[in-house]
Design a protein around this motif. Structure first.
Motif, PDB file in Angstrom:
ATOM      1  N   ASP A   1       0.812  -1.213   0.000  1.00  0.00           N
ATOM      2  CA  ASP A   1       0.000   0.000   0.000  1.00  0.00           C
ATOM      3  C   ASP A   1       0.847   1.265   0.000  1.00  0.00           C
ATOM      4  O   ASP A   1       2.064   1.230   0.211  1.00  0.00           O
ATOM      5  N   LYS A   2       0.157   2.372  -0.218  1.00  0.00           N
ATOM      6  CA  LYS A   2       0.762   3.696  -0.189  1.00  0.00           C
ATOM      7  C   LYS A   2      -0.155   4.603   0.623  1.00  0.00           C
ATOM      8  O   LYS A   2      -1.383   4.497   0.526  1.00  0.00           O
ATOM      9  N   THR A   3       0.441   5.484   1.410  1.00  0.00           N
ATOM     10  CA  THR A   3      -0.310   6.476   2.174  1.00  0.00           C
ATOM     11  C   THR A   3       0.105   7.859   1.704  1.00  0.00           C
ATOM     12  O   THR A   3       1.294   8.136   1.570  1.00  0.00           O
ATOM     13  N   SER A   4      -0.876   8.719   1.437  1.00  0.00           N
ATOM     14  CA  SER A   4      -0.604  10.094   1.020  1.00  0.00           C
ATOM     15  C   SER A   4      -1.031  11.043   2.127  1.00  0.00           C
ATOM     16  O   SER A   4      -2.164  10.966   2.625  1.00  0.00           O
ATOM     17  N   LEU A   5      -0.121  11.937   2.505  1.00  0.00           N
ATOM     18  CA  LEU A   5      -0.356  12.901   3.577  1.00  0.00           C
ATOM     19  C   LEU A   5      -0.231  14.318   3.040  1.00  0.00           C
ATOM     20  O   LEU A   5       0.486  14.566   2.069  1.00  0.00           O
ATOM     21  N   ARG A   6      -0.903  15.241   3.711  1.00  0.00           N
ATOM     22  CA  ARG A   6      -0.775  16.670   3.411  1.00  0.00           C
ATOM     23  C   ARG A   6      -0.213  17.353   4.645  1.00  0.00           C
ATOM     24  O   ARG A   6      -0.647  17.103   5.766  1.00  0.00           O
ATOM     25  N   LEU A   7       0.757  18.229   4.444  1.00  0.00           N
ATOM     26  CA  LEU A   7       1.360  18.984   5.537  1.00  0.00           C
ATOM     27  C   LEU A   7       1.405  20.447   5.135  1.00  0.00           C
ATOM     28  O   LEU A   7       1.971  20.800   4.101  1.00  0.00           O
ATOM     29  N   ARG A   8       0.800  21.311   5.953  1.00  0.00           N
ATOM     30  CA  ARG A   8       0.857  22.754   5.740  1.00  0.00           C
ATOM     31  C   ARG A   8       1.849  23.310   6.759  1.00  0.00           C
ATOM     32  O   ARG A   8       1.622  23.188   7.963  1.00  0.00           O
ATOM     33  N   THR A   9       2.925  23.925   6.277  1.00  0.00           N
ATOM     34  CA  THR A   9       3.948  24.405   7.197  1.00  0.00           C
ATOM     35  C   THR A   9       4.818  25.455   6.522  1.00  0.00           C
ATOM     36  O   THR A   9       4.704  25.695   5.318  1.00  0.00           O
ATOM     37  N   SER A  10       5.685  26.070   7.310  1.00  0.00           N
ATOM     38  CA  SER A  10       6.631  27.050   6.786  1.00  0.00           C
ATOM     39  C   SER A  10       7.907  26.347   6.346  1.00  0.00           C
ATOM     40  O   SER A  10       8.148  25.184   6.698  1.00  0.00           O
ATOM     41  N   GLU A  11       8.713  27.057   5.593  1.00  0.00           N
ATOM     42  CA  GLU A  11       9.999  26.499   5.173  1.00  0.00           C
ATOM     43  C   GLU A  11      10.844  26.122   6.385  1.00  0.00           C
ATOM     44  O   GLU A  11      11.504  25.092   6.402  1.00  0.00           O
ATOM     45  N   ARG A  12      10.834  26.968   7.409  1.00  0.00           N
ATOM     46  CA  ARG A  12      11.654  26.733   8.595  1.00  0.00           C
ATOM     47  C   ARG A  12      11.199  25.478   9.338  1.00  0.00           C
ATOM     48  O   ARG A  12      12.021  24.677   9.788  1.00  0.00           O
ATOM     49  N   ALA A  13       9.884  25.298   9.457  1.00  0.00           N
ATOM     50  CA  ALA A  13       9.365  24.158  10.219  1.00  0.00           C
ATOM     51  C   ALA A  13       9.419  22.849   9.435  1.00  0.00           C
ATOM     52  O   ALA A  13       9.291  21.773  10.023  1.00  0.00           O
ATOM     53  N   PHE A  14       9.627  22.935   8.128  1.00  0.00           N
ATOM     54  CA  PHE A  14       9.618  21.717   7.328  1.00  0.00           C
ATOM     55  C   PHE A  14      10.768  20.787   7.702  1.00  0.00           C
ATOM     56  O   PHE A  14      10.640  19.572   7.626  1.00  0.00           O
ATOM     57  N   GLY A  15      11.891  21.345   8.125  1.00  0.00           N
ATOM     58  CA  GLY A  15      13.023  20.519   8.548  1.00  0.00           C
ATOM     59  C   GLY A  15      12.654  19.601   9.701  1.00  0.00           C
ATOM     60  O   GLY A  15      13.029  18.421   9.718  1.00  0.00           O
ATOM     61  N   SER A  16      11.907  20.124  10.679  1.00  0.00           N
ATOM     62  CA  SER A  16      11.462  19.303  11.812  1.00  0.00           C
ATOM     63  C   SER A  16      10.521  18.204  11.346  1.00  0.00           C
ATOM     64  O   SER A  16      10.560  17.079  11.848  1.00  0.00           O
ATOM     65  N   ALA A  17       9.664  18.540  10.380  1.00  0.00           N
ATOM     66  CA  ALA A  17       8.743  17.530   9.843  1.00  0.00           C
ATOM     67  C   ALA A  17       9.515  16.409   9.160  1.00  0.00           C
ATOM     68  O   ALA A  17       9.185  15.229   9.305  1.00  0.00           O
TER      69      ALA A  17
END
Length: 201
Positions: free
Chosen positions: A124-140
């Motif tokens: 299977d495959k799971t698709s996620l959506r993440l709304r964030t800033s460039e700075r916070a994307f590193g933590s994600a």
């Protein structure tokens, strides 16, 4: 899909794309002075155009439909569009050449949208959506790195709320209802589940 609420991706399928050279009825290839197509399509048909119509002007269009509509509405017969056969039927055009740049490299993935996430299949495959800033994307990304499942793809789109805001679509191997993805989603509320479905590839 990135803006949709309530629906889920329940399946994916791939489709090979093929382009046709579309003109108004009665137009000969020698009369074509300019070809309109979406910029991506212009790149995909470039080898054919370089070989078959090297002197023709190439103009970008918003979509295959927009290109076909412009050709259909043109007063002179010198325009052609690169698009699917359906565009010819809709806009009353004819194809001078078909199957241009049809090949294994020219495949698009499509989603099937439904209401209920299908059960796991083991592939299977799971698709996620993440709304964030460039700075916070590193933590994600660090949070994703802790998963034992594989990150298959990350796509970025403008967030349209702040200058540094983005929307990321993230495809992961595995099913959202199974570990380790289930615990990851429970612990990371910023990731929205778009769907979990059998992998096509």
């Amino acid at each position: 899909m990135l803006a949709m609420r309530g629906g889920r991706i329940v399946a994916e399928y791939t489709r090979m794309l093929g382009y046709s050279l579309l003109v108004k009825p009665g137009t000969a290839r020698a009369q074509v002075k300019a070809v309109l197509a979406h910029p991506v399509a212009l790149q995909e048909v470039k080898p054919w155009l370089d070989r078959e119509m090297p002197t023709v002007e190439r103009r970008p269009a918003a979509s295959a439909g927009a290109a076909a509509q412009e050709v259909a509405g043109a007063a002179a017969p010198g325009l052609a569009a690169m698009g699917p056969p359906a565009a010819a039927r809709i806009h009353g055009l004819v194809a001078l050449a078909q199957g241009i740049e049809e090949g294994p490299h020219n495949v698009t993935r499509w989603w099937v949208i439904g209401r209920e996430v299908p059960p796991p299949t083991g592939h299977d495959k799971t698709s996620l959506r993440l709304r964030t800033s460039e700075r916070a994307f590193g933590s994600a990304l660090q949070a994703l790195a802790g998963l034992t499942g594989r990150v298959l793809a990350i796509y970025e789109r403008p967030g349209r709320t702040t200058l540094d805001g983005h929307v990321y679509l993230i495809d992961l191997a595995g099913h959202a209802a199974q570990e380790p993805l289930k615990s990851f989603l429970d612990a990371n509320a910023g990731f929205d589940l778009l769907g979990a479905y059998p992998r096509c590839y």
